[in-house]
Design a protein around this motif. Structure first.
Motif, PDB file in Angstrom:
ATOM      1  N   ILE A 151      26.081  55.314  37.598  1.00  0.00           N
ATOM      2  CA  ILE A 151      25.873  56.488  36.738  1.00  0.00           C
ATOM      3  C   ILE A 151      25.853  57.756  37.588  1.00  0.00           C
ATOM      4  O   ILE A 151      26.513  58.757  37.257  1.00  0.00           O
ATOM      5  CB  ILE A 151      24.573  56.359  35.922  1.00  0.00           C
ATOM      6  N   ASP A 152      25.133  57.733  38.691  1.00  0.00           N
ATOM      7  CA  ASP A 152      25.089  58.898  39.575  1.00  0.00           C
ATOM      8  C   ASP A 152      26.443  59.140  40.234  1.00  0.00           C
ATOM      9  O   ASP A 152      26.870  60.287  40.387  1.00  0.00           O
ATOM     10  CB  ASP A 152      24.004  58.738  40.641  1.00  0.00           C
ATOM     11  N   LEU A 153      27.118  58.072  40.614  1.00  0.00           N
ATOM     12  CA  LEU A 153      28.459  58.217  41.181  1.00  0.00           C
ATOM     13  C   LEU A 153      29.411  58.839  40.152  1.00  0.00           C
ATOM     14  O   LEU A 153      30.249  59.673  40.498  1.00  0.00           O
ATOM     15  CB  LEU A 153      28.998  56.872  41.655  1.00  0.00           C
ATOM     16  N   THR A 154      29.261  58.447  38.904  1.00  0.00           N
ATOM     17  CA  THR A 154      30.091  59.018  37.841  1.00  0.00           C
ATOM     18  C   THR A 154      29.839  60.507  37.692  1.00  0.00           C
ATOM     19  O   THR A 154      30.780  61.295  37.536  1.00  0.00           O
ATOM     20  CB  THR A 154      29.829  58.292  36.506  1.00  0.00           C
ATOM     21  N   LYS A 155      28.591  60.918  37.772  1.00  0.00           N
ATOM     22  CA  LYS A 155      28.267  62.347  37.676  1.00  0.00           C
ATOM     23  C   LYS A 155      28.918  63.124  38.824  1.00  0.00           C
ATOM     24  O   LYS A 155      29.444  64.225  38.617  1.00  0.00           O
ATOM     25  CB  LYS A 155      26.756  62.552  37.688  1.00  0.00           C
ATOM     26  N   ILE A 156      28.884  62.553  40.003  1.00  0.00           N
ATOM     27  CA  ILE A 156      29.510  63.204  41.152  1.00  0.00           C
ATOM     28  C   ILE A 156      31.021  63.249  40.961  1.00  0.00           C
ATOM     29  O   ILE A 156      31.657  64.284  41.178  1.00  0.00           O
ATOM     30  CB  ILE A 156      29.140  62.475  42.462  1.00  0.00           C
TER      31      ILE A 156
END
Length: 150
Positions: free
Chosen positions: A42-47
């Motif tokens: 999820i955090d990788l997707t935001k980045i």
């Protein structure tokens, strides 16, 4: 005892707040793989989405060297109402595109393999760096009188 709990709570909120800021500035942070490996999808997707949004915003302005212009003057073009309206229209179009991309990709990208998301982030990061480098080169050429608008 209450002092320790309060101190722990303040420390936790401080860490959480700075993490939120990092996600907001994800487009401008230069990550290394070690930074990304500890994050979830999820955090990788935001980045990933932040980097993609930055690319879509700066790429059209490469020929001008000013990658995030606010006015026609920053692009060294005439400040006519037509040019101002064109820039405003394009800005609104990019904002709408980025919002649509955010909504769709935030649901889709987490299905990709974590390593592939990290590789895509690193690739986009390299592209942004190259575009910014080219922008600086063009700006420097213009300052030296090497670029002409004719």
């Amino acid at each position: 005892m209450n002092k320790y709990i309060l101190l722990l709570l303040v420390l936790f909120l401080n860490i959480f707040s700075s993490y939120g800021q990092d996600m907001k500035n994800a487009a401008n942070v230069n990550y290394v793989l070690g930074d990304l490996e500890v994050l979830d999808k999820i955090d990788l997707t935001k980045i990933y989405v932040a980097k993609l949004n930055k690319l879509s915003s700066i790429t059209p302005y490469i020929p001008f060297g000013e990658l995030q212009p606010k006015t026609p003057a920053e692009l060294r073009i005439p400040a006519t109402s037509i040019n101002e309206k064109a820039m405003e229209s394009y800005s609104k179009t990019i904002q709408a595109y980025n919002q649509d991309s955010d909504a769709a990709l935030s649901n889709l990208i987490p299905y990709a393999d974590k390593k592939d998301i990290m590789d895509a982030i690193m690739f986009m990061q390299e592209m942004i760096a190259k575009i910014e480098s080219m922008g600086e080169k063009i700006k420097n050429q213009y300052k030296k009188g090497g670029n002409s608008t004719e």
